[in-house]
Design a protein around this motif. Structure first.
Motif, PDB file in Angstrom:
ATOM      1  N   LYS A  26       3.384   8.711   2.938  1.00 42.65           N
ATOM      2  CA  LYS A  26       3.301   8.692   1.473  1.00 42.65           C
ATOM      3  C   LYS A  26       4.688   8.848   0.850  1.00 42.65           C
ATOM      4  CE  LYS A  26      -1.426  10.343   0.925  1.00 42.65           C
ATOM      5  NZ  LYS A  26      -2.289  11.490   0.570  1.00 42.65           N
ATOM      6  N   THR A  29       6.707   5.683   1.352  1.00 45.34           N
ATOM      7  CA  THR A  29       6.203   4.627   0.477  1.00 45.34           C
ATOM      8  C   THR A  29       6.737   4.812  -0.937  1.00 45.34           C
ATOM      9  OG1 THR A  29       4.240   4.388   1.861  1.00 45.34           O
ATOM     10  CG2 THR A  29       4.112   3.492  -0.368  1.00 45.34           C
ATOM     11  N   HIS A  30       6.746   6.047  -1.422  1.00 50.71           N
ATOM     12  CA  HIS A  30       7.331   6.330  -2.744  1.00 50.71           C
ATOM     13  C   HIS A  30       8.813   5.955  -2.771  1.00 50.71           C
ATOM     14  CE1 HIS A  30       4.104   8.195  -5.022  1.00 50.71           C
ATOM     15  NE2 HIS A  30       3.771   8.909  -3.966  1.00 50.71           N
ATOM     16  N   ILE A  33       9.222   2.158  -3.058  1.00 52.61           N
ATOM     17  CA  ILE A  33       8.954   1.682  -4.420  1.00 52.61           C
ATOM     18  C   ILE A  33      10.147   1.985  -5.326  1.00 52.61           C
ATOM     19  CG2 ILE A  33       7.505   2.006  -6.473  1.00 52.61           C
ATOM     20  CD1 ILE A  33       5.200   2.718  -4.453  1.00 52.61           C
ATOM     21  N   LEU A  39       7.733  -3.656  -6.563  1.00 49.20           N
ATOM     22  CA  LEU A  39       7.376  -4.380  -5.349  1.00 49.20           C
ATOM     23  C   LEU A  39       7.684  -5.874  -5.404  1.00 49.20           C
ATOM     24  CD1 LEU A  39       3.949  -2.649  -4.620  1.00 49.20           C
ATOM     25  CD2 LEU A  39       6.207  -2.107  -3.687  1.00 49.20           C
ATOM     26  N   VAL A  58       1.342   1.550   5.281  1.00 41.80           N
ATOM     27  CA  VAL A  58       2.236   1.522   4.113  1.00 41.80           C
ATOM     28  C   VAL A  58       1.727   0.487   3.113  1.00 41.80           C
ATOM     29  CG1 VAL A  58       4.575   0.962   3.318  1.00 41.80           C
ATOM     30  CG2 VAL A  58       4.250   2.413   5.338  1.00 41.80           C
ATOM     31  N   GLY A  59       1.275  -0.665   3.599  1.00 41.11           N
ATOM     32  CA  GLY A  59       0.707  -1.680   2.704  1.00 41.11           C
ATOM     33  C   GLY A  59      -0.488  -1.144   1.937  1.00 41.11           C
ATOM     34  N   LEU A  62       0.789   1.257  -0.711  1.00 38.37           N
ATOM     35  CA  LEU A  62       1.360   0.518  -1.836  1.00 38.37           C
ATOM     36  C   LEU A  62       0.255   0.005  -2.756  1.00 38.37           C
ATOM     37  CD1 LEU A  62       4.184  -1.512  -0.061  1.00 38.37           C
ATOM     38  CD2 LEU A  62       4.486   0.352  -1.703  1.00 38.37           C
ATOM     39  N   GLN A  63      -0.829  -0.469  -2.164  1.00 34.48           N
ATOM     40  CA  GLN A  63      -1.962  -0.961  -2.956  1.00 34.48           C
ATOM     41  C   GLN A  63      -2.549   0.181  -3.774  1.00 34.48           C
ATOM     42  OE1 GLN A  63      -5.214  -1.505  -4.083  1.00 34.48           O
ATOM     43  NE2 GLN A  63      -4.324  -3.447  -4.723  1.00 34.48           N
ATOM     44  N   GLU A  66       0.387   1.358  -6.459  1.00 38.19           N
ATOM     45  CA  GLU A  66       0.870   0.387  -7.437  1.00 38.19           C
ATOM     46  C   GLU A  66      -0.197  -0.627  -7.842  1.00 38.19           C
ATOM     47  OE1 GLU A  66       4.349   0.210  -8.726  1.00 38.19           O
ATOM     48  OE2 GLU A  66       3.957   2.266  -8.076  1.00 38.19           O
ATOM     49  N   ASP A  69      -0.982  -5.786  -3.880  1.00 34.89           N
ATOM     50  CA  ASP A  69      -0.802  -6.109  -2.470  1.00 34.89           C
ATOM     51  C   ASP A  69       0.551  -6.759  -2.271  1.00 34.89           C
ATOM     52  OD1 ASP A  69      -3.315  -5.249  -1.479  1.00 34.89           O
ATOM     53  OD2 ASP A  69      -4.260  -7.084  -2.214  1.00 34.89           O
TER      54      ASP A  69
END
Length: 183
Positions: A26, A29-30, A33, A39, A58-59, A62-63, A66, A69
């Motif tokens: 997490k 991933t932040h 971004i 993205l 991670v995908g 992100l979904q 944000e 996809d």
């Protein structure tokens, strides 16, 4: 948690539990971004084997974060490695879902050690276009680089000796999430 042993036996130490992996992904991933200011043009490519599973996670994050996809694929770098015998076939096929020209490619792997897997991944990318940038995300960095390669996103730095081994176990491939250090 340590697996006890007698003198001369190897000992496994759990250094990451499932919740540590989830929390770390997490955070990474932040960071992804924030660094990319969103993205736009981001493509995730996991390095087979465990990088593929981490890229999918991670995908998914992100979904969730944000509502968007991003293209997601994976690279089998076996045939591009310079430190293994090339007398065997690759473990799987690569899947690169889009032309990478002008994209921000994020390579994802579980552990970086010598840097040779990443070098092989960079070679493998050549056939898929010319990215605007290539970034590297790893769950763990062991150090001991043999090549001038540095990850952009690091979950945790794990100081190890060259004789120690790190085993990343993920639900998708191993039935559970944890990381072991074998001393």
């Amino acid at each position: 948690m340590t697996t006890p042993g007698t003198a001369g036996e190897q000992t496994d130490v759990v250094i990451f539990e499932a919740e540590d992996i989830e929390r770390t992904l997490k955070r990474l991933t932040h960071e992804l971004i924030e660094f990319n200011q969103g993205l736009k043009d981001v493509v995730l490519l996991g390095i087979v084997t465990r990088g593929k599973s981490l890229a999918a996670r991670v995908g998914h994050l992100l979904q969730q974060m944000e509502g968007q996809d991003v293209p997601l694929g994976y690279l089998d770098v076996t045939l591009y490695r310079d430190d293994t015998s090339q007398t065997f076939k690759p473990a799987s096929e690569s899947l690169v879902p889009v032309d990478l020209t002008g994209k921000k490619v994020v390579l994802i792997d579980d552990v970086i050690f010598s840097g040779r897997s990443v070098r092989a991944a960079l070679d493998a990318l050549n056939g898929y276009g010319r990215p605007a940038s290539v970034q590297l995300m790893v769950l763990l960095d062991r150090g001991h680089r043999e090549l001038p390669i540095r990850p952009d996103y690091v979950g945790k730095n794990i100081p190890t000796s060259t004789h120690e081994r790190v085993f990343v176990q993920l639900k998708e491939t191993d039935g559970q999430d944890r990381v072991l250090l074998r001393k």
